[in-house]
Design a protein around this motif. Structure first.
Motif, short mmCIF file in Angstrom:
data_model
loop_
_atom_site.label_atom_id
_atom_site.label_comp_id
_atom_site.label_asym_id
_atom_site.label_seq_id
_atom_site.Cartn_x
_atom_site.Cartn_y
_atom_site.Cartn_z
N VAL A 1 0.24 23.15 15.93
CA VAL A 1 1.07 22.26 15.12
C VAL A 1 0.81 20.79 15.40
CG1 VAL A 1 2.94 23.88 14.77
CG2 VAL A 1 2.95 22.44 16.79
N GLU A 2 0.31 20.50 16.59
CA GLU A 2 0.08 19.11 16.97
C GLU A 2 -0.75 18.37 15.92
OE1 GLU A 2 -1.85 18.95 20.68
OE2 GLU A 2 -0.90 17.07 21.26
N ALA A 3 -1.71 19.09 15.36
CA ALA A 3 -2.66 18.42 14.48
C ALA A 3 -2.22 18.44 13.01
CB ALA A 3 -4.03 19.09 14.61
N LEU A 4 -1.08 19.04 12.73
CA LEU A 4 -0.65 19.16 11.34
C LEU A 4 -0.10 17.83 10.82
CD1 LEU A 4 1.26 22.55 11.41
CD2 LEU A 4 -1.02 22.11 10.52
N PRO A 5 -0.21 17.62 9.52
CA PRO A 5 0.40 16.43 8.95
C PRO A 5 1.93 16.49 9.09
CG PRO A 5 -0.92 17.58 7.30
CD PRO A 5 -0.94 18.41 8.53
N TYR A 6 2.50 15.30 9.04
CA TYR A 6 3.92 15.13 9.24
C TYR A 6 4.78 16.07 8.40
CZ TYR A 6 8.22 12.34 9.57
OH TYR A 6 9.48 11.91 9.79
N GLY A 7 4.50 16.10 7.12
CA GLY A 7 5.33 16.89 6.22
C GLY A 7 5.33 18.37 6.59
N LEU A 8 4.16 18.87 6.95
CA LEU A 8 4.07 20.28 7.30
C LEU A 8 4.79 20.56 8.61
CD1 LEU A 8 0.43 21.24 6.30
CD2 LEU A 8 2.57 22.04 5.30
N ARG A 9 4.70 19.60 9.53
CA ARG A 9 5.37 19.80 10.80
C ARG A 9 6.88 19.90 10.58
NH1 ARG A 9 3.94 15.33 14.75
NH2 ARG A 9 3.02 14.31 12.97
N LEU B 1 0.88 -1.16 0.00
CA LEU B 1 0.00 0.00 0.00
C LEU B 1 0.91 1.21 0.00
CD1 LEU B 1 -2.86 1.12 0.25
CD2 LEU B 1 -2.72 0.80 2.71
N ILE B 2 0.92 1.94 -1.10
CA ILE B 2 1.85 3.07 -1.19
C ILE B 2 1.08 4.36 -1.40
CG2 ILE B 2 3.74 1.66 -2.06
CD1 ILE B 2 3.07 2.47 -4.84
N GLY B 3 1.74 5.46 -1.21
CA GLY B 3 1.07 6.73 -1.41
C GLY B 3 1.68 7.82 -0.56
N ALA B 4 1.15 9.01 -0.72
CA ALA B 4 1.72 10.18 -0.06
C ALA B 4 1.54 10.12 1.44
CB ALA B 4 1.06 11.44 -0.61
N ASN B 5 2.32 10.92 2.09
CA ASN B 5 2.20 11.03 3.53
C ASN B 5 0.88 11.65 3.90
OD1 ASN B 5 3.55 10.77 6.04
ND2 ASN B 5 5.39 11.16 4.84
N GLY B 6 0.35 11.24 5.04
CA GLY B 6 -0.92 11.80 5.45
C GLY B 6 -2.05 11.36 4.56
N GLY B 7 -1.78 10.38 3.72
CA GLY B 7 -2.82 9.93 2.80
C GLY B 7 -3.78 8.95 3.42
#
Lengths: 264, 296, 457, 274, 346
Positions: D156-164, A33-39
């Motif tokens: 920031v706690e609730a932000l997605p990983y990349g944004l953090r 299962l691949i894809g973007a982060n937070g996906g």
């Protein structure tokens, strides 16, 4: 064997993270299962293993079944009992327990002592490195060894299906290769089905039979691993290979980026 | 010299009492990372129940002890289910505050239920006398010593050699992981609280026999907390050693330093805290605590 | 959102409910005072809730003036080490007030000291939880209800109120005998000898039977609390030395011991102490005395030592639990034994039989409640004879009441008769010594107070 | 792009050794970090890469050896002092102020530049108010640069990983450092996010000139960046020089091309594929 | 984060950072202030006394909020530091003959300095260890006060002369109330502004992530001690005010459980929020008052001590309920409600 049918998941009753995910893991197969982060990949795994509940997440629709038995309403303990073992992201060893104790925790549910003993031996055969450290406190193992330990621990539960969450995360290329080789061996020799969530698309599709691509909580592409590997989009967006077949240089990325999005 | 040995032996016995109460903390902390400030109140309520079973109800000692253990079990289950479980996954401060509030509620219950009165049950518990030369060991303390040793031995065995002990240690490390491996974390937590409450209640029954019961008895919990800190939050062995150490030092301080103090001393009350503070400055994780494996 | 509505509602209720009770009290006085245990005259004047000018028809024809309700009472510490004692005081107060309302007389032996039929007494009380802040709030509350006499529960509370009482000209009774009440003298009238004087009496009594040629060695063995530490003052030590004692030192025992005070006792033995003085070593003193006996210390034991305690370590509390173990323990104080054959005890028994037949309060402090109630009501009565009861002020009660109390007989409960006056807030003039012999309380005699800590006149 | 002109040494690590509980995390590592270069440190897990960063940023006190920042000895100094000297870092497992918004997180880093004293602040009159506004300006520029305007006021706690990860980078920038240490900035990211971060790193390195004329760090760039990263693609592409650690020792150092073909590195780390 | 009603925009960063933004805010504030400052005019004496005590508690709670809510250093010794302030004031006024207006700030500073001393271990220890260090601080302070009898009066306590502010007597309860309330207002403004100072940002940084704070140039040692200092200056002033109010200093005035209630106030009000400290102090104090009020009828049903039990149970239960159902306290609920109202009718 595992069927995920159109599930929707939300956190805290408001934030929707999965919008109708369906996937299937065949018996003895490896599925990536691949894809973007937070996906939503990790969320999908947690929905399957039941750990979602411990994080105030909720399955709001659809169903999940293992060998035709519904499991989406069960707690993580019962799901584990049914033969699904999850290896969580981030090498979560039980730091202050020894390596062997870690492995025994994996076999907690099992009643057959002889079987457990055999499996312990089997794990050490797969991961000879950790055999040397069996009496050592696991917190002091290196990253690669810890990853091996947690996979071994999951194996001790004698699972039918293993869920691996980013096994290559933060590991050196060598260690990644080693772990993927062993995972493949485990699949072939013990017939365990595997669902692997990965950023390292190349590694995952390298051993998988089938793959799903996920974006923003939706499955946007799926197919046999061989086919996905050759898919232009997958190549470009997940493997960093341009259409001409040459790997793109990070220095060449422009300030404005061309974005292609499925479905949006 | 007799004076010294008398102080020493009394301190030893007192220390075992501290250790017994401290073990209750350690168990809970080890397995659920909850810092239970209400352990002293559990002890105090235990003593009140002991009184109720022994005096107004006139139960035989052994039945009273079993009944007290029953009370401990119920207490543990109720506390875990109603107060602690809703807080699963909350930050540590919330859990500390919860146990502090529980302490308030339990103090309140003691006052509502028993009027907060000072009650005693002196000659009910079995008397064991031991005399070492001119030094005599307080009988109640001797009993405390024996019970402490038994309790510790049982707990050590459970932790080291049983499957449920392994589950408890695993849960202490990472709840999510253990749940995903099929261990019922909630069951472990409930069990942990039950053990802690039973230990506390038994300790309370013993302690009440020595000194009588009134709500301020719970203050021994704070001293036991100093013991726990000194011994390292998650080490049962550390709690015992630190308990004995503090008990003896406290007694020696009261015996030898009090007369030197400008206003008569009363050092026994603060000495554990002074030692604790001193040790914390030098060894921030206590004397025997696990140093958390930290990777930045 | 729904959850937040519920929560906010909860919060609003939490906040407004006490607010309403807090600020509404002036208006809804009837209901709140009714809530405070009303001890009104039997049947006749049920409407006593109303503050001063009730127009309810006075039933009795003998009424001289308008019916008047006068308030007595004060604060009680129903928590901590004194909870049980204060609860007993409260019970004594309740029963006594009811007796006076029923019989219109101060005491069976003071039948000439009658109460006008139009006056009813009502008890106001609240728990101060030994908290000065709370005491103050309660005091203001009770004052606003028209209370002209008060009582204080403990020393810190008394100290918090002392200046206010002087300022408001309100006289208060207290069983707590803080030396601080005496210097400078305020309006807190105590009815027990202060601890230093009690200890002086013990010291005198002990010397009478001292036969050896060497000087007796004395030490303090006392509670590690304000109460217990009260005796640890230079004047006390000087007095003991002047009597011929050798002063050894002091040992303090935690109020709530977690182990027997073996350490402290071993110290006494080590220092060859003959007599210890102390206040309330621990509640009831059992852990200490019991451990002493076990260590072979005490009167008639292998190590001869006498333990003496000051009131309120009443032998009566101690005796049922200790029995013969307590043999030899001495207590100095002012109250007689609870089974003594004196009118005061009979009166107290009668009160208990009449007003709490099924839940008799066995604590000796019940007697204190009776005596404090008696003092307050006598002060009110004396003032009401001089001034129209309806127009009575706190100052009248203080100056024409408290200060005029002379020879108030407690029916033998207290060894002396109480006399107060301006600058004299200590009602008693002598001290009683009791000792346990064969599990019985034996009177050893009365000794005059030595005023170790003289009050500033 | 690269001024080959001055390759002055900014950070000199000399023979640094560190061990805890009998385990040698670093043994005798020496390494120079120069001006005008992005230096990558690679190596297997547990090889001591993070330990080295921790020594540089002051978290670990090496038992032996010394580190020089320009001419100042900085080994065994307190981290906050090093931060004020101009060494900023990010963490492998994002260490943000979880309860604060993006803006406040970055603002918190401006702490070191604030001059107001306590009394000023408590009363919040003229000077401290003006100062506050000035710092807000700087923070806004960083937010703009990292394209995180939309999450300015989000916790920031609730932000997605990349944004953090991006906020963490922003916070390091707000410190206006001379040396930037990045600990696995791309771990757990997909290609696209990696590309973004790589671009930001390069932009920070190069400086943005007149786009942000008032912000020294965005204008002139940070000319020394140390990057610990596992993604060989990224490392090979953007680093000028690479150092390889294994079992606490430096086993190789050189340009990407040299490293790629170093047999020891291939054996210990890269494996066959690279 | 303050959410603003639609239609309110910040024109510059200065406006964005202002504390009171809208007219409605100002109006609300005005109403509260008028309400508070007219209390002596319409309220009963006992309500006045209660209000004064609440005011003093609010000042103390602000201090604990800075230390615990903002800097993340949980202290269970706060009433011990109040004791320091209280005794400092009593000694300065009674034995040193200092005027009240001078003694009060000094007593605050004294408590702050003692706070620094007991804060010293805070660099090396965290979490539970620190909590216990503060518990130890309370008991050690308590013990020292009893030991230095010649100075503190030991168990007897120390009497304090009537307060006098530049010749104006504060003996009058209403005057004293005004004085306390003025200090409450000042303390609130200071507490609010501290958050925006260099130190305040450092505190929050330490609370949220001390590791990161250190790398960002925050000197942990210095700022933790500053937090101990500032927080305990508030405590010391509150202690001084309370001693001056009772005209008497005694150790029993500062029981250990008061520290617990102060922490409880932060929980109920909302940890880290300045307004939360106020709401929490009011809520807990009123609950305790409520327990005293309904004590007498309860006494007949249960036992005479019931009110005390209730006085412990009610606030504790409030803390428990808030922990479970609204861990961010009243201030958060209030904010949600306000947002809801502002968004109305949407």
């Amino acid at each position: 064997m595992l069927k995920v049918n159109n599930i929707e998941v939300s956190y805290l009753g408001v934030i929707r993270v999965l919008h109708g995910i369906s996937l299937e893991v065949g018996s003895g197969k490896i599925v990536a299962l691949i894809g973007a982060n937070g996906g939503g990949k990790t969320t999908t795994l947690k929905a399957i293993s039941g750990l979602l509940r411990t994080e105030q997440g909720q399955i709001r629709g659809g169903d999940i079944s293992l060998a035709d038995k519904r499991i989406d309403q069960l707690g993580p303990e019962s799901i584990a009992k049914m033969g699904i073992s999850q290896v969580m992201e981030g090498r979560r060893v039980l730091e202050h327990l020894t390596v062997e104790e870690n492995l025994q925790v994996g076999a907690y549910r099992r009643r057959d002592r002889a079987g457990v003993k055999n499996d312990l031996e089997m794990v050490y055969t797969y991961f000879p490195k950790i055999r040397d450290y069996r009496k050592r406190v696991s917190g002091y193992l290196s990253g690669g060894e810890q990853q091996m330990l947690v996979i071994g621990r999951a194996l001790m539960a004698d699972p039918r299906l293993m869920l691996l969450d980013e096994p290559s995360l933060g590991l050196a290329p060598m260690a990644v290769q080693e772990i993927y080789e062993i995972v493949q061996r485990i699949n072939q020799e013990r017939g365990v089905s595997l669902l692997i969530v990965e950023q390292n698309v190349k590694a995952a599709l390298g051993i998988a039979d089938y793959g799903y691509v996920m974006e923003n909580g939706r499955i946007v592409l799926d197919g046999p691993a061989e086919k996905l590997k050759d898919n232009e989009d997958v190549k470009e967006f997940y493997m960093g290979v341009s259409s001409s077949g040459v790997r793109k240089n990070y220095r060449e990325v422009k300030h404005y980026r061309r974005r292609k999005r499925w479905l949006s | 010299m007799t004076f010294f040995f008398q102080l020493f032996v009394t301190g030893l016995a007192l220390g075992m009492m501290y250790a017994l109460i401290a073990i209750g903390f350690v168990i809970i902390f080890k397995c659920s990372q909850a810092f239970n400030i209400a352990q002293g109140q559990i002890v105090m309520l235990g003593a009140y129940f002991g009184y109720t079973f022994l005096m107004p109800l006139r139960l035989p000692v052994w039945i009273a002890i079993i009944a007290s253990i029953g009370v401990g079990v119920v207490m543990g289950l109720v506390i875990e289910r109603l107060a602690l479980r809703p807080l699963l996954g909350q930050p540590a401060l919330a859990i500390v505050m919860m146990t502090i509030a529980l302490a308030g509620v339990m103090d309140g219950i003691a006052i509502m239920g028993w009027g907060g009165n000072y009650v005693t049950y002196h000659d009910v518990l079995p008397e064991l006398t031991l005399k070492l030369g001119a030094v005599s060991v307080p009988p109640s303390s001797l009993l405390g010593l024996i019970v402490s040793v038994i309790v510790v031995a049982i707990l050590m065995f459970i932790f080291r050699y049983t499957k449920i002990g392994l589950a408890m240690r695993a849960t202490a490390e990472d709840e999510q992981v253990t749940r995903s491996l099929g261990i019922k974390a909630t069951m472990v937590y409930a069990l942990v609280w039950v053990i802690a409450c039973v230990v506390g209640v038994v300790g309370g029954v013993l302690l009440g026999g020595v000194s009588g019961v009134s709500p301020p008895l719970s203050e021994i919990g704070l001293k036991a907390l100093a013991v726990v800190i000194l011994g390292g939050l998650d080490s049962i062995g550390g709690a015992i050693l630190a308990g004995v150490m503090l008990g003896i030092l406290e007694n020696l301080a009261a015996g030898y330093l009090d007369p030197l103090m400008p206003s008569g001393g009363g050092l026994a009350g603060v000495f554990p805290f002074i030692i604790m503070l001193a040790v914390l400055i030098l060894k921030p994780h206590g004397l025997f605590g696990l140093k958390r494996i930290e990777r930045v | 959102m729904k959850r937040y509505w519920i929560l906010s509602l909860l919060a609003i209720v939490l906040v407004t409910l006490p607010l309403m009770t807090a600020c509404g009290e002036d208006e809804v006085e009837t209901t709140t005072t009714a809530a405070a245990v009303t001890t009104t005259a039997g049947g006749a004047t049920e409407t006593t809730g109303d503050a001063t000018e009730t127009t309810a028809p006075a039933e009795t024809t003998t009424t001289v003036g308008e019916p008047v309700t006068l308030y007595v009472g004060g604060t009680f510490a129903l928590t901590g080490a004194y909870a049980e004692d204060c609860a007993a005081v409260l019970a004594g107060f309740q029963d006594y007030v009811q007796y006076v309302n029923d019989n219109k007389v101060i005491a069976p032996w003071h039948t000439d000291w009658t109460i006008p039929a139009n006056i009813t007494f009502e008890l106001l009380w609240a728990d101060d939880a030994l908290d000065p802040a709370k005491t103050l709030t309660i005091y203001e509350d009770q004052k606003s209800k028209g209370m002209m006499v008060s009582r204080v529960s403990g020393s810190p509370e008394g100290m918090a109120l002392k200046d206010l009482l002087v300022e408001d000209n309100i006289g208060a009774t207290s069983q707590s005998t803080s030396p601080a009440y005496l210097q400078p003298v305020g309006n807190i009238f105590t009815n027990a000898p202060i601890y230093t004087d009690e200890m002086a009496s013990v010291a005198e009594w002990f010397l009478e039977s001292w036969t050896e040629t060497r000087a007796p060695r004395v030490a303090y063995l006392t509670a590690d609390s304000p109460l217990g530490r009260n005796i640890d003052i230079p004047q006390m030590q000087e007095y003991l030395v002047s009597l011929g004692y050798e002063f050894v030192g002091a040992q303090f025992v935690p109020m709530v011991p977690t182990a027997p005070p073996t350490t402290q006792l071993a110290w006494l033995k080590d220092n060859k102490v003959d007599l210890t003085l102390g206040v309330m070593v621990n509640p009831g003193s059992q852990p200490t005395v019991k451990e002493a006996v076990r260590l072979g210390m005490g009167v008639g034991q292998e190590y001869e030592i006498t333990f003496a305690l000051g009131n309120p370590a009443h032998l009566q509390i101690f005796l049922p639990d200790m029995g013969a173990t307590g043999n030899g323990v001495v207590v100095a104080g002012d109250f007689c034994a609870q089974d003594a054959d004196v009118p005061g005890i009979k009166f107290a028994d009668m009160l208990q039989d009449t007003y709490r037949p099924n839940k008799k309060n066995t604590n000796i402090m019940y007697l204190d409640g009776v005596i404090e109630g008696m003092t307050q009501i006598l002060a009110l009565r004396l003032a009401a004879m001089e001034v129209d009861p309806a127009k009575l002020t706190a100052e009248d009660v203080l100056k024409k009441g408290y200060w005029q109390i002379k020879d108030l007989d407690t029916g033998g409960i207290s060894v002396s008769k109480y006399t107060y006056g301006e600058g004299n807030v200590q009602g008693v003039d002598s001290c009683r010594i009791q000792q346990v012999e064969n599990a019985q309380i034996v009177e050893k005699g009365a000794y005059p107070l030595r005023n170790i800590l003289p009050s500033e006149q | 792009m690269n001024d080959v002109a001055d390759k002055e040494t900014v950070l000199r690590i000399e023979n640094v050794s560190l061990s805890f509980g009998g385990v040698n995390a670093l043994s005798g590592v020496s390494l120079d970090v120069n001006n005008n270069e992005i230096l990558a440190i690679i190596g297997p897990n547990g090889a001591g890469k993070t330990a080295l960063l921790n020594c540089i940023s002051g978290f670990y006190k090496p038992q032996r050896g010394q580190i020089y920042f320009h001419e100042t000895k900085i080994a065994r100094q307190r981290p906050d002092r090093l931060a004020r000297m101009g060494i900023a870092r990010t963490f492998q497992n994002i260490e943000l102020y979880t309860g604060l918004s993006t803006q406040d997180n970055i603002m918190a880093a401006r702490h070191v530049f604030m001059k107001q004293n306590f009394v000023d602040g408590a009363l919040y009159y003229g000077r401290s108010r003006r100062e506050e506004i000035k710092h807000r300006q700087t923070v806004e520029e960083i937010i703009d640069f990292l394209e995180i305007q939309s999450i300015r006021k989000q916790v920031v706690e609730a932000l997605p990983y990349g944004l953090r990860k991006r906020v963490e980078l922003g916070r390091a920038l707000a410190l206006e450092p001379k040396v930037l240490l990045l600990d696995e900035p791309m771990a757990g990211m997909n290609l696209e996010e990696k590309e973004d971060i790589a671009r930001f790193i390069l932009d920070v390195y190069e400086g943005q000139g007149d786009t942000y004329p008032d912000n020294p760090v965005l204008r002139d760039g940070i000319r020394s960046i140390i990057l610990v990263e596992h993604d060989m693609g990224v490392v090979m592409d953007i680093a000028e020089r690479i150092a390889v650690l294994n079992f606490g020792r430096k086993i190789a150092e050189g340009t990407p091309d040299q490293i790629k073909s170093d047999p020891e590195v291939i054996e210990a780390y890269l494996g066959q594929e690279a | 984060m303050i959410r603003l009603p639609s239609g309110t925009y910040a024109q510059d960063y200065g406006q964005d950072a202002a504390l009171v933004r809208t007219k409605a805010n100002w109006a609300f504030l005005a109403i509260v202030i008028v309400f508070v400052f007219t209390i002596p005019q319409w309220a009963s004496n006992s309500f006045l006394a209660l209000s004064t005590v609440i005011g003093i508690t609010i000042i103390s709670a602000h201090g604990l909020n800075i230390l615990t809510g903002n800097c993340g250093l949980v202290s269970l010794g706060h009433s011990g530091f109040m004791m320091v302030g209280g005794y400092a004031l009593a000694i300065l006024c009674a034995k040193g003959g200092l005027p009240f207006w001078l003694a009060l700030p000094i007593s605050g500073l004294m408590a702050g300095v003692v706070g620094i001393i007991f804060g010293l271990p805070s660099l090396r220890i965290k979490g539970f260890y620190l909590i216990m260090a503060t518990v130890a601080a309370y008991f050690i302070i308590h013990w020292l006060v009893l030991q230095f009898r010649s100075l503190t009066g030991g168990t007897e306590g120390l009497r304090v002369p009537s307060p006098d502010l530049f010749g104006l007597s504060l003996k009058d309860r209403a005057h004293y109330f005004y004085f306390v309330m003025v200090l409450v207002v000042i303390a609130t403004i200071v507490a609010k502004n501290i958050l925006r100072t260099r130190a305040g940002r450092a505190f929050v940084a330490i609370r949220d992530n001390d590791l990161a704070a250190e790398v960002m140039g925050v000197n942990l040692f210095s700022y933790k001690l500053q937090a101990f200092f500032i927080g305990n200056v508030f405590a010391g002033i509150a202690g001084g005010l309370s001693v001056q109010y009772y005209l008497y200093a005694n150790v029993e005035q500062f029981p250990f459980f008061d520290s617990v209630w102060l922490l409880g106030m932060l929980i109920v009000g909302g940890m880290g929020s300045v307004s939360g400290a106020i709401y929490g102090a009011i809520a807990i104090k009123l609950l305790q008052q409520l327990a005293t009020k309904i004590g007498p009828p309860l006494a007949d049903l249960v036992n005479p001590q019931a009110a005390v039990g209730l006085g412990l149970i009610l606030p504790s239960l409030a803390i428990i309920l808030f922990l479970i159902f609204a861990p961010r306290g009243i201030s958060h609920i209030w904010e949600r409600l306000r947002n809801y109202y502002q968004a109305w009718p949407f």
